[in-house]
Every structure is written in C-alpha cells, then in structure tokens.
Write a protein that holds these residues in place. Structure first.
Motif, PDB file in Angstrom:
ATOM      1  N   ASP A 185     -34.035   2.448 -43.461  1.00  0.00           N
ATOM      2  CA  ASP A 185     -32.917   1.821 -44.183  1.00  0.00           C
ATOM      3  C   ASP A 185     -31.586   2.192 -43.544  1.00  0.00           C
ATOM      4  OD1 ASP A 185     -34.388   0.431 -46.015  1.00  0.00           O
ATOM      5  OD2 ASP A 185     -34.207   1.900 -47.620  1.00  0.00           O
ATOM      6  N   LEU A 186     -31.471   3.452 -43.123  1.00  0.00           N
ATOM      7  CA  LEU A 186     -30.227   3.896 -42.485  1.00  0.00           C
ATOM      8  C   LEU A 186     -30.049   3.229 -41.124  1.00  0.00           C
ATOM      9  CD1 LEU A 186     -27.759   5.694 -42.793  1.00  0.00           C
ATOM     10  CD2 LEU A 186     -29.064   7.576 -41.766  1.00  0.00           C
ATOM     11  N   ARG A 187     -31.145   3.052 -40.391  1.00  0.00           N
ATOM     12  CA  ARG A 187     -31.063   2.347 -39.100  1.00  0.00           C
ATOM     13  C   ARG A 187     -30.576   0.919 -39.299  1.00  0.00           C
ATOM     14  NH1 ARG A 187     -35.946   5.262 -38.153  1.00  0.00           N
ATOM     15  NH2 ARG A 187     -35.659   6.799 -36.478  1.00  0.00           N
ATOM     16  N   LEU A 188     -31.083   0.263 -40.337  1.00  0.00           N
ATOM     17  CA  LEU A 188     -30.631  -1.096 -40.629  1.00  0.00           C
ATOM     18  C   LEU A 188     -29.145  -1.118 -40.963  1.00  0.00           C
ATOM     19  CD1 LEU A 188     -33.616  -2.474 -42.755  1.00  0.00           C
ATOM     20  CD2 LEU A 188     -32.847  -3.359 -40.548  1.00  0.00           C
ATOM     21  N   ASP A 189     -28.702  -0.157 -41.772  1.00  0.00           N
ATOM     22  CA  ASP A 189     -27.279  -0.082 -42.115  1.00  0.00           C
ATOM     23  C   ASP A 189     -26.426   0.168 -40.876  1.00  0.00           C
ATOM     24  OD1 ASP A 189     -27.465  -0.623 -44.761  1.00  0.00           O
ATOM     25  OD2 ASP A 189     -26.990   1.386 -45.477  1.00  0.00           O
ATOM     26  N   SER A 190     -26.904   1.069 -40.017  1.00  0.00           N
ATOM     27  CA  SER A 190     -26.163   1.400 -38.798  1.00  0.00           C
ATOM     28  C   SER A 190     -26.049   0.190 -37.883  1.00  0.00           C
ATOM     29  CB  SER A 190     -26.870   2.552 -38.072  1.00  0.00           C
ATOM     30  OG  SER A 190     -26.192   2.885 -36.879  1.00  0.00           O
ATOM     31  N   ALA A 191     -27.167  -0.513 -37.712  1.00  0.00           N
ATOM     32  CA  ALA A 191     -27.149  -1.705 -36.858  1.00  0.00           C
ATOM     33  C   ALA A 191     -26.272  -2.797 -37.461  1.00  0.00           C
ATOM     34  CB  ALA A 191     -28.571  -2.213 -36.658  1.00  0.00           C
ATOM     35  N   ALA A 192     -26.323  -2.956 -38.790  1.00  0.00           N
ATOM     36  CA  ALA A 192     -25.498  -3.976 -39.452  1.00  0.00           C
ATOM     37  C   ALA A 192     -24.014  -3.679 -39.274  1.00  0.00           C
ATOM     38  CB  ALA A 192     -25.843  -4.045 -40.931  1.00  0.00           C
ATOM     39  N   LEU A 193     -23.657  -2.386 -39.334  1.00  0.00           N
ATOM     40  CA  LEU A 193     -22.250  -2.006 -39.154  1.00  0.00           C
ATOM     41  C   LEU A 193     -21.794  -2.312 -37.728  1.00  0.00           C
ATOM     42  CD1 LEU A 193     -19.885  -0.553 -40.684  1.00  0.00           C
ATOM     43  CD2 LEU A 193     -20.613   1.531 -39.514  1.00  0.00           C
ATOM     44  N   ALA A 194     -22.638  -1.971 -36.743  1.00  0.00           N
ATOM     45  CA  ALA A 194     -22.301  -2.264 -35.342  1.00  0.00           C
ATOM     46  C   ALA A 194     -22.227  -3.768 -35.108  1.00  0.00           C
ATOM     47  CB  ALA A 194     -23.340  -1.627 -34.418  1.00  0.00           C
ATOM     48  N   LEU A 195     -23.162  -4.490 -35.719  1.00  0.00           N
ATOM     49  CA  LEU A 195     -23.192  -5.948 -35.568  1.00  0.00           C
ATOM     50  C   LEU A 195     -21.935  -6.581 -36.147  1.00  0.00           C
ATOM     51  CD1 LEU A 195     -24.961  -8.389 -34.752  1.00  0.00           C
ATOM     52  CD2 LEU A 195     -25.926  -8.330 -37.049  1.00  0.00           C
ATOM     53  N   GLU A 196     -21.578  -6.154 -37.353  1.00  0.00           N
ATOM     54  CA  GLU A 196     -20.390  -6.689 -38.008  1.00  0.00           C
ATOM     55  C   GLU A 196     -19.132  -6.377 -37.200  1.00  0.00           C
ATOM     56  OE1 GLU A 196     -19.766  -6.903 -42.604  1.00  0.00           O
ATOM     57  OE2 GLU A 196     -18.847  -5.044 -41.905  1.00  0.00           O
ATOM     58  N   GLY A 197     -19.045  -5.128 -36.709  1.00  0.00           N
ATOM     59  CA  GLY A 197     -17.899  -4.741 -35.890  1.00  0.00           C
ATOM     60  C   GLY A 197     -17.825  -5.556 -34.608  1.00  0.00           C
ATOM     61  N   GLY A 198     -18.992  -5.809 -34.002  1.00  0.00           N
ATOM     62  CA  GLY A 198     -19.020  -6.601 -32.775  1.00  0.00           C
ATOM     63  C   GLY A 198     -18.557  -8.024 -32.988  1.00  0.00           C
ATOM     64  N   ILE A 199     -18.946  -8.610 -34.130  1.00  0.00           N
ATOM     65  CA  ILE A 199     -18.544  -9.985 -34.429  1.00  0.00           C
ATOM     66  C   ILE A 199     -17.044 -10.059 -34.721  1.00  0.00           C
ATOM     67  CG2 ILE A 199     -18.793 -11.862 -36.096  1.00  0.00           C
ATOM     68  CD1 ILE A 199     -21.763 -11.048 -36.340  1.00  0.00           C
ATOM     69  N   ILE A 200     -16.554  -9.108 -35.545  1.00  0.00           N
ATOM     70  CA  ILE A 200     -15.137  -9.107 -35.916  1.00  0.00           C
ATOM     71  C   ILE A 200     -14.245  -8.882 -34.697  1.00  0.00           C
ATOM     72  CG2 ILE A 200     -13.356  -7.843 -37.197  1.00  0.00           C
ATOM     73  CD1 ILE A 200     -15.481  -7.322 -39.358  1.00  0.00           C
ATOM     74  N   GLN A 201     -14.645  -7.904 -33.847  1.00  0.00           N
ATOM     75  CA  GLN A 201     -13.833  -7.537 -32.681  1.00  0.00           C
ATOM     76  C   GLN A 201     -14.186  -8.366 -31.449  1.00  0.00           C
ATOM     77  OE1 GLN A 201     -14.228  -3.211 -32.176  1.00  0.00           O
ATOM     78  NE2 GLN A 201     -14.522  -3.022 -34.390  1.00  0.00           N
ATOM     79  N   ARG A 202     -15.212  -9.237 -31.599  1.00  0.00           N
ATOM     80  CA  ARG A 202     -15.713 -10.000 -30.447  1.00  0.00           C
ATOM     81  C   ARG A 202     -16.045  -9.059 -29.302  1.00  0.00           C
ATOM     82  NH1 ARG A 202     -15.404 -15.257 -31.148  1.00  0.00           N
ATOM     83  NH2 ARG A 202     -15.622 -15.713 -28.923  1.00  0.00           N
ATOM     84  N   ASP A 203     -16.774  -7.995 -29.656  1.00  0.00           N
ATOM     85  CA  ASP A 203     -17.130  -6.925 -28.719  1.00  0.00           C
ATOM     86  C   ASP A 203     -18.613  -7.062 -28.375  1.00  0.00           C
ATOM     87  OD1 ASP A 203     -17.819  -4.551 -27.431  1.00  0.00           O
ATOM     88  OD2 ASP A 203     -16.374  -3.365 -28.579  1.00  0.00           O
ATOM     89  N   ALA A 204     -18.901  -7.585 -27.179  1.00  0.00           N
ATOM     90  CA  ALA A 204     -20.292  -7.786 -26.772  1.00  0.00           C
ATOM     91  C   ALA A 204     -21.035  -6.465 -26.643  1.00  0.00           C
ATOM     92  CB  ALA A 204     -20.334  -8.545 -25.443  1.00  0.00           C
TER      93      ALA A 204
END
Length: 416
Positions: A185-204
């Motif tokens: 569950d924590l891995r999913l949360d961690s990946a979701a946070l990185a994913l969201e940050g990547g989309i918002i910042q347009r950070d590949a």
C-alpha cells in the motif's frame, strides 16, 4: 477467481489468526462486508477472549470494504470498531494498533470524500500510538509517511512532496520485513505521489521513476493471490505511460497505455471492487476518444455516495455530453443537460457536500461557456462560478477537482 465451500471457510479461519490480510483481495465486496459484520458481532460477545484484536480486525475489514465500495456507512463502522478496540485494549501494543486502525480509516475517508480535518485527526491518532514491538513501530512509520503524502498533495508544494517521498522510502524498509501488505500500500502511495508530481511538473524523470517502481510491484503481485494490488499498480502504470505519451505525442505509447488500463480492469469482476473499476474508467478518460458508456456506468455506481471519484466521473460525463451538443450546434440538447443538472440540485436531500457543490458549479459553468460559444457572446458569470468551485474544492482538500475548475478558467476567452 475463488472457489466457495470448504476452502472459503478455511480461509476465514486462518485469516482471523493471521496479520497478513492479503487474502482480502480474493473475495468479493459482499463477502468482505459479511465477514466484517461477523467480526464486529464477535468482538461484542462476552465469550470473546480478545475483543480488542477482534474489533481491530473488524475495523480493517470495514475500511477495506469502504475503499472498494465507496459506502460512507462502512467508514463509519471502521471508525466505530477502532474506537471499540481502543476501549478494550489491555496493553500498550493493543492500544497503539487500535489507534493506527483508526488513523488508517481516517486516511481512507479522506481519499474517498476529501475533508482536510480527516488528515489532521489521523495525524493526531498516529502521534498517540506508542509501542515497543517492531511490527507495530513499522506500521506506525508507514502511517506517518502516508499522512505526510496526503499533506503534501494538499499543500501542492514541491519540497513537501520531496519530504514525503523521503519519509516513505525510510518507512518501506521496515514495513517490507514486518508487514508486506502495508508495504505494498505504501509503495502504491509513493508511486502515486511521484506520478502526480511528474504530471503537474511535466517531469519525465519522476514519471519514469514511478513507472519503474510500479512495474516491479506488478511483477511481484500474482493475479491469483493479489489481484487488487496488481490492478491498482497496472492502472497507475497506464496513467503514467499515458501522461508521458501525451507529452511526447506518441500514439504507440498511448495505445500501450490503453492496453494496460484494459489489463487492470480484467484483474477482477465489477462486483469484486466497484470503486477500483470506476477509478480505472476515470483514469483512462485522459484520452478524449475513450468510450462514454463506462463513465455513465461509473456515475450510476457512485451516485449518492459523495465520493471524489463519483464527482470526477460525473464531471467527465457532463463535459463529454456538452462537447457533443456544442459540436452539433444543438442548443436544445444543452438545455436538456442543464435541466438535468438543475433537477439534481433540486432533488438533493439536505445541504450539499463541498464536492457535490463544486461539481455542480463546474457543470453550470461548462453550460454557460458552451452556450456563449454557440451564440457568439461572453460567458460573463463563468469565471466567477469556476473560481468559487475551485476555492471550495481546494479548501476541502480535493486539488484534483479544483484543478479542473482552474483549467476551465484559463481556457476562457480574454476580453479585449
């Protein structure tokens, strides 16, 4: 997916004695509710030898039921049974684990319905949880990290996201050893946070990092033993790949993203985890060519629950209907859509939640904009309505809905 009879009864007996709750992913949402009710009843029996542990387990099952069904009553029961577990606690460790069960229920409540106060209360509960047992300490570290991640999403500050990511990495080391299910569950949360940050910042780079972590989780999650974890990881992979494909205008990658969404949806039947299915439909709608019928079905499944996912599905459905009417130049269709929106407003019982109110305002603003475009006028009130909706969603801790309102505002024509 799963056979009934002796195997099912044996599973429940073993599950009552085990801390590994991965078995929950194998049963339908209705069976999950039935077992949660049974444990709740058992915890109140005079003959129950370990009421605190039994009620805590009931809280975990009610929490998972809410997470998969979206039913508000299940979160209420998860919190109530966690309180019962706390009252019946006879040791510091029982007390700590009951507090953590309550904190986790509050996090799910926030994930489902928003409300910043839920995160504040979860943090207070987690701070009060103290124990000398390493598994409980590991769980406590994981909860603190997940709370920090939600606080970072609310604040939307890059440095807060980085701090939360570092805290999750530290907690994962302990959880992997002592509680694999919580670690996933924590891995999913961690990946979701990185994913969201990547989309918002347009950070590949962030999107690529999330993709690697999720791919590893998919490969480690058997479809026969951990179908929900696998489906959730696949859906996040698909969302990340679709975002990267959109940035690069890569049609092949977009097609692969569609296939991953399909693979995620195929991990379970609709009645196994309705809300996970809805989440996949909402996520795949990043592509405007995605079929509308699954979104309509998502709206039907979530109507009356007050969930964030339900609000996002409703907004998607209305926006696609308005786009179709506007493209056809059909003012009558726009009027029909407006009538449905106003009827929903009139028929709603009680005061609307912040989420319901915001999505209704966004719908009205979309109609104003579409009608103004067709009539060659300015949508004078749309900017004000959208600003109010964005503020309400942001204050309630739902930035994803606030962003929809803000993006519409940015797309409004600028007066000369």
């Amino acid at each position: 997916m799963f056979e009934f009879g002796k195997d099912l009864r044996r599973l429940f007996v073993q599950a009552r004695e085990s801390e590994d709750l991965g078995w929950l992913e194998l049963i339908s949402v209705n069976l999950l509710a039935r077992e949660a009710k049974s444990l709740t009843t058992d915890g109140g029996r005079v003959s129950c030898s370990q009421p605190s542990q039994t009620w805590r387990r009931a809280s975990i099952l009610w929490r998972e039921h809410a997470r998969r069904s979206g039913q508000p009553e299940s979160i209420t029961k998860a919190l109530t049974t966690a309180e019962d577990a706390l009252k019946a606690a006879k040791s510091d460790d029982d007390r700590a684990r009951a507090l953590l069960a309550g904190a986790q229920a509050l996090l799910v409540r926030f994930d489902l319905y928003g409300d910043r106060d839920a995160v504040v209360q979860a943090a207070e509960m987690a701070r009060d949880a103290t124990s000398k047992r390493l598994p409980t300490l590991a769980s406590c570290a994981g909860i603190h990290a997940r709370i920090r991640a939600r606080q970072a999403r609310i604040s939307e500050k890059k440095e807060d996201r980085q701090d939360a990511a570092a805290l999750m990495d530290a907690a994962l080391h302990a959880l992997t050893k002592h509680n694999p299910v919580e670690a996933d569950d924590l891995r999913l949360d961690s990946a979701a946070l990185a994913l969201e940050g990547g989309i918002i910042q347009r950070d590949a780079r962030l999107l690529d990092q999330a993709g690697r972590d999720l791919t590893a989780l998919v490969e480690a999650s058997s479809p026969d033993q951990r179908p929900l974890t696998r489906a959730r990881a696949l859906a996040l992979c698909a969302a990340g790949l679709s975002a990267l494909a959109a940035m690069a205008n890569d049609e092949a990658a977009m097609k692969t993203g569609h296939e991953m969404f399909e693979a995620a949806a195929d991990q379970f039947f609709l009645d196994h985890s309705p809300l996970d299915w809805v989440a996949i439909q909402v996520a795949r709608s990043i592509d405007a060519s995605a079929p509308l019928e699954p979104i309509r079905q998502s709206v039907a499944l979530t109507t009356g629950q007050g969930t964030i996912l339900g609000a996002l599905a409703l907004d998607l459905m209305i926006s696609r209907e308005i786009e179709a009417a506007a493209a056809a130049g059909d003012l009558n269709d726009l009027t029909k859509i407006e009538t449905r929106v106003r009827r929903r407003l009139a028929e709603r019982d009680g005061v609307p939640s912040a989420i319901d109110w915001a999505v209704d305002q966004i719908a009205m603003a979309r109609l104003m904009i579409a009608r103004a475009d067709l009539m060659g006028s300015d949508p004078d009130q749309a900017a004000f309505v959208l600003a109010e909706a964005a503020e309400a969603a942001q204050d309630h801790g739902v930035p994803v809905l606030a962003d929809r309102a803000k993006n519409l505002m940015l797309a409004l024509p600028v007066r000369a």
